[in-house]
Design a protein around this motif. Structure first.
Motif, PDB file in Angstrom:
ATOM      1  N   SER A 191     -15.658 -38.143  40.711  1.00 36.81           N
ATOM      2  CA  SER A 191     -15.475 -37.057  39.742  1.00 36.81           C
ATOM      3  C   SER A 191     -16.799 -36.349  39.468  1.00 36.81           C
ATOM      4  O   SER A 191     -16.845 -35.115  39.341  1.00 36.81           O
ATOM      5  CB  SER A 191     -14.900 -37.622  38.441  1.00 36.81           C
ATOM      6  OG  SER A 191     -13.645 -38.210  38.653  1.00 36.81           O
ATOM      7  N   SER A 192     -17.881 -37.122  39.380  1.00 38.63           N
ATOM      8  CA  SER A 192     -19.189 -36.528  39.086  1.00 38.63           C
ATOM      9  C   SER A 192     -19.646 -35.584  40.196  1.00 38.63           C
ATOM     10  O   SER A 192     -20.325 -34.587  39.932  1.00 38.63           O
ATOM     11  CB  SER A 192     -20.238 -37.623  38.868  1.00 38.63           C
ATOM     12  OG  SER A 192     -20.465 -38.358  40.057  1.00 38.63           O
ATOM     13  N   THR A 207     -19.761 -40.710  32.367  1.00 41.08           N
ATOM     14  CA  THR A 207     -19.941 -40.031  33.653  1.00 41.08           C
ATOM     15  C   THR A 207     -20.927 -38.871  33.547  1.00 41.08           C
ATOM     16  O   THR A 207     -21.567 -38.491  34.532  1.00 41.08           O
ATOM     17  CB  THR A 207     -18.578 -39.549  34.183  1.00 41.08           C
ATOM     18  OG1 THR A 207     -17.739 -40.694  34.392  1.00 41.08           O
ATOM     19  CG2 THR A 207     -18.711 -38.803  35.497  1.00 41.08           C
ATOM     20  N   GLN A 265     -12.770 -40.406  35.973  1.00 39.79           N
ATOM     21  CA  GLN A 265     -14.183 -40.657  35.687  1.00 39.79           C
ATOM     22  C   GLN A 265     -14.736 -41.585  36.759  1.00 39.79           C
ATOM     23  O   GLN A 265     -13.985 -42.257  37.463  1.00 39.79           O
ATOM     24  CB  GLN A 265     -14.341 -41.288  34.304  1.00 39.79           C
ATOM     25  CG  GLN A 265     -13.583 -42.600  34.148  1.00 39.79           C
ATOM     26  CD  GLN A 265     -13.450 -43.039  32.702  1.00 39.79           C
ATOM     27  OE1 GLN A 265     -13.383 -42.210  31.800  1.00 39.79           O
ATOM     28  NE2 GLN A 265     -13.378 -44.346  32.480  1.00 39.79           N
ATOM     29  N   ASP A 266     -16.065 -41.620  36.871  1.00 41.44           N
ATOM     30  CA  ASP A 266     -16.682 -42.470  37.891  1.00 41.44           C
ATOM     31  C   ASP A 266     -16.583 -43.948  37.527  1.00 41.44           C
ATOM     32  O   ASP A 266     -16.251 -44.790  38.362  1.00 41.44           O
ATOM     33  CB  ASP A 266     -18.155 -42.102  38.063  1.00 41.44           C
ATOM     34  CG  ASP A 266     -18.347 -40.807  38.829  1.00 41.44           C
ATOM     35  OD1 ASP A 266     -17.359 -40.045  38.985  1.00 41.44           O
ATOM     36  OD2 ASP A 266     -19.482 -40.533  39.268  1.00 41.44           O
ATOM     37  N   LYS A 281     -13.233 -36.793  26.207  1.00 39.25           N
ATOM     38  CA  LYS A 281     -12.041 -37.222  26.942  1.00 39.25           C
ATOM     39  C   LYS A 281     -10.772 -37.011  26.110  1.00 39.25           C
ATOM     40  O   LYS A 281     -10.634 -37.584  25.041  1.00 39.25           O
ATOM     41  CB  LYS A 281     -12.164 -38.696  27.334  1.00 39.25           C
ATOM     42  CG  LYS A 281     -11.166 -39.142  28.389  1.00 39.25           C
ATOM     43  CD  LYS A 281     -11.524 -40.513  28.912  1.00 39.25           C
ATOM     44  CE  LYS A 281     -10.627 -40.929  30.083  1.00 39.25           C
ATOM     45  NZ  LYS A 281     -10.837 -40.097  31.274  1.00 39.25           N
ATOM     46  N   ASP A 298     -19.618 -37.731  27.301  1.00 40.22           N
ATOM     47  CA  ASP A 298     -18.293 -37.369  27.796  1.00 40.22           C
ATOM     48  C   ASP A 298     -17.388 -36.935  26.647  1.00 40.22           C
ATOM     49  O   ASP A 298     -17.518 -37.420  25.520  1.00 40.22           O
ATOM     50  CB  ASP A 298     -17.626 -38.557  28.500  1.00 40.22           C
ATOM     51  CG  ASP A 298     -18.249 -38.898  29.842  1.00 40.22           C
ATOM     52  OD1 ASP A 298     -19.196 -38.202  30.256  1.00 40.22           O
ATOM     53  OD2 ASP A 298     -17.781 -39.868  30.474  1.00 40.22           O
ATOM     54  N   THR A 337     -16.376 -30.515  34.521  1.00 39.26           N
ATOM     55  CA  THR A 337     -15.238 -31.396  34.763  1.00 39.26           C
ATOM     56  C   THR A 337     -15.098 -31.608  36.258  1.00 39.26           C
ATOM     57  O   THR A 337     -15.412 -30.725  37.063  1.00 39.26           O
ATOM     58  CB  THR A 337     -13.930 -30.817  34.198  1.00 39.26           C
ATOM     59  OG1 THR A 337     -12.865 -31.758  34.413  1.00 39.26           O
ATOM     60  CG2 THR A 337     -13.556 -29.504  34.849  1.00 39.26           C
TER      61      THR A 337
END
Length: 342
Positions: A64-65, A103, A96-97, A122, A120, A151
């Motif tokens: 995701s990052s 992240t 997420q990572d 969320k 983050d 994102t």
């Protein structure tokens, strides 16, 4: 609403990133049927349910990052700022990572935003819109001057490729429409109007309607619940029922009419849901940005990616009034009006 000294929060750079691999609905259906050992779904069903023709999938191992950072680079380039100019970096997504740390730390490392505080935000598919609201608030409070909101969604890892039981199909079907993408905004202190006050509503009684249960404390190591289960019909009903009132409240607060809005950028759940909301709210077809048919549902990335594409395609530009309309599992509605700088 402006902050200290009349300062507003202005979106000065918008960027997105899309993986190269295009997966058509037929590709997805063929894989599901092959791995399930029988025909469990057809392209026609997915088209009728969502209107999705194709979506993008990131290569295996993509994080995701990584998608967030690529979009962040594009947004900073559009704004003409360097990574070290950023004083707050937010990451906001469904995926997420890692569970720890946030992240946003990994995005910071990828981009080199060494002068930024990071965290983050969320809230399922509303994560990005909520993060934009946080960024605007911190700018108006004078706590920072330049925020990078990012994102990155690798939603394809939560698709159930093997559907064992017939009664599972309804809950597994929405995941067959998801796609992967990254999106980002640079938000800076600047003259009004910029990002205007939004309205946010939540109803936690509906949280069971769309879930990925594994990975948290409820089912920490349960691989059978790592895929997405979603009651898409109920979420559609909730959206059509509750989004219009929130949009109406936002328009009234901003002093806008539907004719004033250049572009509505909704969360991209399905063509059918977007069209029903458009008709109910009284917007013309050309006032609504639709990408779900070509990109699928990209979670929290759907709104920033759609606006980025709208700017690229000439459907939104300087001085335009934009309405971001989010809906998310939980159930939640998030609507923010903004004016692009011009």
């Amino acid at each position: 609403m402006t902050g200290q000294g009349g300062v507003s929060a202005v979106v000065t750079g918008i960027g997105h990133y899309l993986p190269d691999q295009v997966m058509t609905t037929r590709d997805v259906v063929n894989r599901v049927n092959e791995r399930s050992g029988r025909t469990v779904v057809s392209p026609r069903v997915i088209h009728m349910f969502s209107g999705v023709e194709e979506r993008r999938y990131a290569p295996p191992g993509t994080t995701s990052s990584e998608l967030a950072a690529r979009a962040g680079q594009a947004a900073m380039a559009a704004a003409g700022v360097d990574p070290t100019d950023i004083d707050l970096l937010l990451f906001a997504a469904v995926t997420q990572d890692v569970i720890e740390p946030a992240t946003a730390n990994i995005v910071q490392e990828r981009l080199g935003c060494w002068n930024a505080a990071v965290f983050d935000v969320k809230n399922a598919c509303n994560s990005f819109v909520n993060a934009l609201d946080v960024a605007a608030a911190k700018i108006k409070l004078g706590q920072c001057r330049r925020v990078l909101v990012t994102t990155g969604e690798v939603a394809s890892i939560h698709v159930a490729w093997q559907i064992r039981e017939t009664d599972e199909i309804g809950l597994k079907l929405p995941a067959l429409t998801v796609g992967d993408a990254g999106g980002a905004f640079v938000v800076e202190a600047g003259p009004a109007p910029g990002v205007l006050p939004g309205v946010f509503r939540s109803d936690g009684r509906e949280w069971r309607r769309s879930v990925i249960l594994s990975g948290g404390t409820l089912k920490p190591h349960d691989g059978d619940h790592f895929t997405m289960d979603c009651d898409g019909s109920r979420l559609h009903e909730l959206g059509v029922e509750r989004v219009p009132a929130v949009v109406g409240e936002v328009l009234e607060g901003a002093g806008w009419t539907t004719d004033d809005v250049k572009l509505v950028v909704p969360h991209q759940t399905s063509v059918q849901t977007i069209e029903m909301l458009r008709v109910k709210l009284g917007f013309a077809p050309e006032q609504v940005m639709v990408t779900v048919d070509r990109l699928g549902n990209t979670g929290a990335a759907s709104i920033p990616v759609a606006l980025s594409l709208a700017v690229t395609e000439g459907r939104a530009g300087p001085g335009d009034k934009i309405l971001l309309v989010g809906g998310a599992a939980g159930f939640g509605v998030s609507v923010i009006p903004l004016v692009l700088p011009g």
